[in-house]
Motif scaffolding. Structure first.
Motif, PDB file in Angstrom:
ATOM      1  N   SER A 130       0.845  -1.200   0.000  1.00 21.10           N
ATOM      2  CA  SER A 130       0.000   0.000   0.000  1.00 21.10           C
ATOM      3  C   SER A 130       0.879   1.248   0.000  1.00 21.10           C
ATOM      4  O   SER A 130       2.003   1.236   0.507  1.00 21.10           O
ATOM      5  N   ASN A 131       0.346   2.328  -0.522  1.00 18.73           N
ATOM      6  CA  ASN A 131       1.105   3.576  -0.537  1.00 18.73           C
ATOM      7  C   ASN A 131       0.225   4.733  -0.110  1.00 18.73           C
ATOM      8  O   ASN A 131      -1.001   4.709  -0.264  1.00 18.73           O
ATOM      9  N   MET A 137      -4.335   4.450   1.910  1.00 19.13           N
ATOM     10  CA  MET A 137      -4.065   3.011   1.992  1.00 19.13           C
ATOM     11  C   MET A 137      -5.346   2.241   2.276  1.00 19.13           C
ATOM     12  O   MET A 137      -5.569   1.164   1.718  1.00 19.13           O
ATOM     13  N   LEU A 160       1.814  -2.038   4.752  1.00 13.86           N
ATOM     14  CA  LEU A 160       1.543  -0.606   4.790  1.00 13.86           C
ATOM     15  C   LEU A 160       2.794   0.171   4.399  1.00 13.86           C
ATOM     16  O   LEU A 160       3.912  -0.340   4.479  1.00 13.86           O
ATOM     17  N   ASP A 161       2.574   1.388   3.989  1.00  9.72           N
ATOM     18  CA  ASP A 161       3.657   2.245   3.507  1.00  9.72           C
ATOM     19  C   ASP A 161       4.502   2.731   4.685  1.00  9.72           C
ATOM     20  O   ASP A 161       4.009   3.446   5.567  1.00  9.72           O
ATOM     21  N   THR A 241      -1.310   0.772  -4.601  1.00  8.64           N
ATOM     22  CA  THR A 241      -2.716   0.372  -4.446  1.00  8.64           C
ATOM     23  C   THR A 241      -3.676   1.541  -4.553  1.00  8.64           C
ATOM     24  O   THR A 241      -4.890   1.346  -4.609  1.00  8.64           O
ATOM     25  N   ASP A 242      -3.172   2.766  -4.578  1.00 13.78           N
ATOM     26  CA  ASP A 242      -4.069   3.925  -4.546  1.00 13.78           C
ATOM     27  C   ASP A 242      -4.766   4.127  -5.883  1.00 13.78           C
ATOM     28  O   ASP A 242      -4.138   4.114  -6.932  1.00 13.78           O
TER      29      ASP A 242
END
Length: 524
Positions: A130-131, A137, A160-161, A241-242
């Protein structure tokens, strides 16, 4: 005249307990009076003997009946005792059976409190990184759930980022309840905390195929481009993922799964949930509260290039910060033009004027859902003067209660997110990711009041009020008119073909998951 012994013996006979017709037959002579005459003493021997014999027989019969009565009573008590024992035995058995059934029912309820797993042929494994910030996220994770489900692949719990500006090293389990996330979606998609041993060994020994999926894609892209690569490599890694799914044009079942993942499955970790609930409880005890998502942190002002109300020294400080980060592409920014176009975060002073013009009760609690406000001592003065009950999580809880979350921006943001969806009013000063996702979540929870400030209209009216063109009353009336239909009311999501960034974000208004409203008429 004395009574003879006949009446006595007859009475005894009559009380012997004979029943039925025989009793009537034998008792009948006893009710006849013996008329006295001169011969009653010198009765015939035969009659006297007969009477004596009859009297003896009556005594024997009485004894026999008494014995029979005792025997019957004994039998009756025996039957009662046996019946009681049987009833006790049945009660014990029923209790044991009830306990067993209750245990079984409890187990059944426990096992069916979450949906049964969906069985499907697994096409491979999808890993995702994720970013962005927490809410960016969050939306991306929900999209990955939908993609994995309709590609029939196994999703690995997203990473997670940890490389963003905020330098937060929290992982999925620090923010969300990972076990609930996995179990609550198991009837749709299989989710694992990590790759199985064989696949993990393959990743360690071979190169992992990674790619960023194309932004704003429909499901055709994932079926035709992504799925073949998963089948080819067995494991595929998404580096971003955004905004990887389109806002519109997707099957309704895909849209509803995005909602389910967001509003049902992504529950915060127990420590975050408990602390957030305590904040809400404290606020509720004091009365109604408004959450102001005031995007006026230093990084926000620096990167947006919006410097309304800042002096020369502050503008220089913000500009240097923006240039210090090479990944931020936009360096030269016309602050005044951007503000006039409604693209700048509202300042604390501008938000204060808007709230006053909308007649928000000055006694209401104003909870600040944000990080540290830039130059707060100066910039928050007007807001606190207009609304004395300004609070934040740091003033509502003891320092020890917030200690586990401090220095973790995503965990602190999670607390603000929960308080925001539970508030009486939610007012974002800028249309960032949190503002958009919270707006949609509040719609899902029953169209809770969300005041969506029209920044372009506001700054124009504020400037007119400040230069004396508008009186306060006129300013207030115009502000109310401009926001009459900007309270989180039911509405249709706007669609701009080929320009997804300009249309309404899916998570702002997930209409496929909300009660249907009539489409606006296009007839004039």
């Amino acid at each position: 005249m004395e009574k003879g012994p006949y009446s006595l013996s007859c009475n005894k006979l009559g009380s012997g307990g004979l029943e039925g017709a025989d009793a009537d037959e034998k008792e009948k002579p006893c009710f006849e009076k013996i008329k006295p005459n001169k011969y009653y003493v010198v009765m015939k021997g035969e009659k006297l003997r007969s009477l004596i014999i009859n009297n003896v027989k009556a005594d024997k019969l009485k004894g026999m009946l008494a014995a029979k009565s005792r025997s019957d009573m004994l039998k009756l008590w025996t039957v009662r005792a046996v019946a009681l024992l049987l009833m006790w035995a049945v009660a014990v058995q029923m209790r044991l059976l009830g306990a067993a059934v209750g245990s079984t029912v409890l187990k059944l309820r426990s096992s069916y409190s979450l949906p049964p797993a969906r069985i499907y042929k697994n096409n491979g494994y999808l890993m995702v990184s994720s970013n962005g910030g927490l809410n960016q996220m969050r939306s991306g994770i929900c999209d990955m759930v939908a993609i994995a489900r309709y590609l029939n692949v196994t999703l690995i719990v997203p990473e997670l980022d940890n490389t963003s500006f905020w330098n937060d090293h929290s992982q999925f389990t620090d923010i969300f309840d990972v076990d609930y996330f996995i179990k609550s979606l198991r009837d749709e998609v299989k989710i694992l905390k990590e790759l199985p041993p064989a696949q993990k060994k393959k990743v360690e020994s071979e190169s992992l195929f990674s790619m960023p999926p194309v932004s704003w894609s429909n499901m055709t892209y994932y079926y035709n481009t992504v799925l073949p690569r998963i089948k080819e490599h067995g494991i595929l890694h998404f580096t971003k993922t955004d905004a990887r799914l389109a806002n519109n044009g997707l099957p309704v079942e895909v849209q509803r799964l995005r909602c389910r993942a967001n509003y049902r499955a992504l529950r915060f970790a127990p420590d975050i949930q408990a602390t957030a609930k305590k904040i809400v409880h404290v606020l509720r005890q004091r009365g109604p509260f408004l959450v102001l998502h005031l995007r006026y942190e230093m990084d926000m002002i620096a990167f947006s290039g919006c410097n309304e109300g800042c002096n020369e020294q502050e503008i220089d400080e913000l500009t240097k910060m923006r240039y210090a980060y090479p990944w931020w592409k936009e360096k030269e920014i016309d602050s005044e033009k951007k503000r006039k176009d409604g693209l700048c975060p509202l300042t604390p002073e501008e938000v204060t004027l808007a709230l006053r013009a909308l007649d928000i009760d000055r006694r209401i609690q104003v909870y600040i859902a944000a990080g540290d406000i830039y130059k707060a001592e100066k910039r928050m003065t007007s807001l606190i003067a207009a609304y004395p009950n300004v609070v934040k999580k740091e003033t509502l809880l003891d320092p020890e209660e917030l200690k586990p979350f401090q220095n973790y921006s995503n965990r602190m943001a999670a607390l603000d997110y929960y308080v925001s969806i539970e508030s009486d009013f939610f007012v974002p000063s800028y249309g960032g990711n949190m503002a958009k996702v919270v707006e949609g979540h509040r719609r899902f929870l029953g169209y809770r009041k969300t005041i969506l400030l029209d920044r372009k209209v506001l700054v124009d009216l504020i400037d007119q009020y400040k230069n004396g063109t508008l009186s306060w009353d006129a300013f207030s009336i115009l502000i109310k008119e401009a926001h009459m239909n900007r309270m989180g009311n039911p509405a249709w999501r706007s669609v701009v073909r080929g320009k997804p960034k300009e249309e309404d974000y899916f998570y702002t208004n997930p209409q496929e998951c909300l009660p249907q409203v009539a489409r606006p008429s296009t007839n004039f």
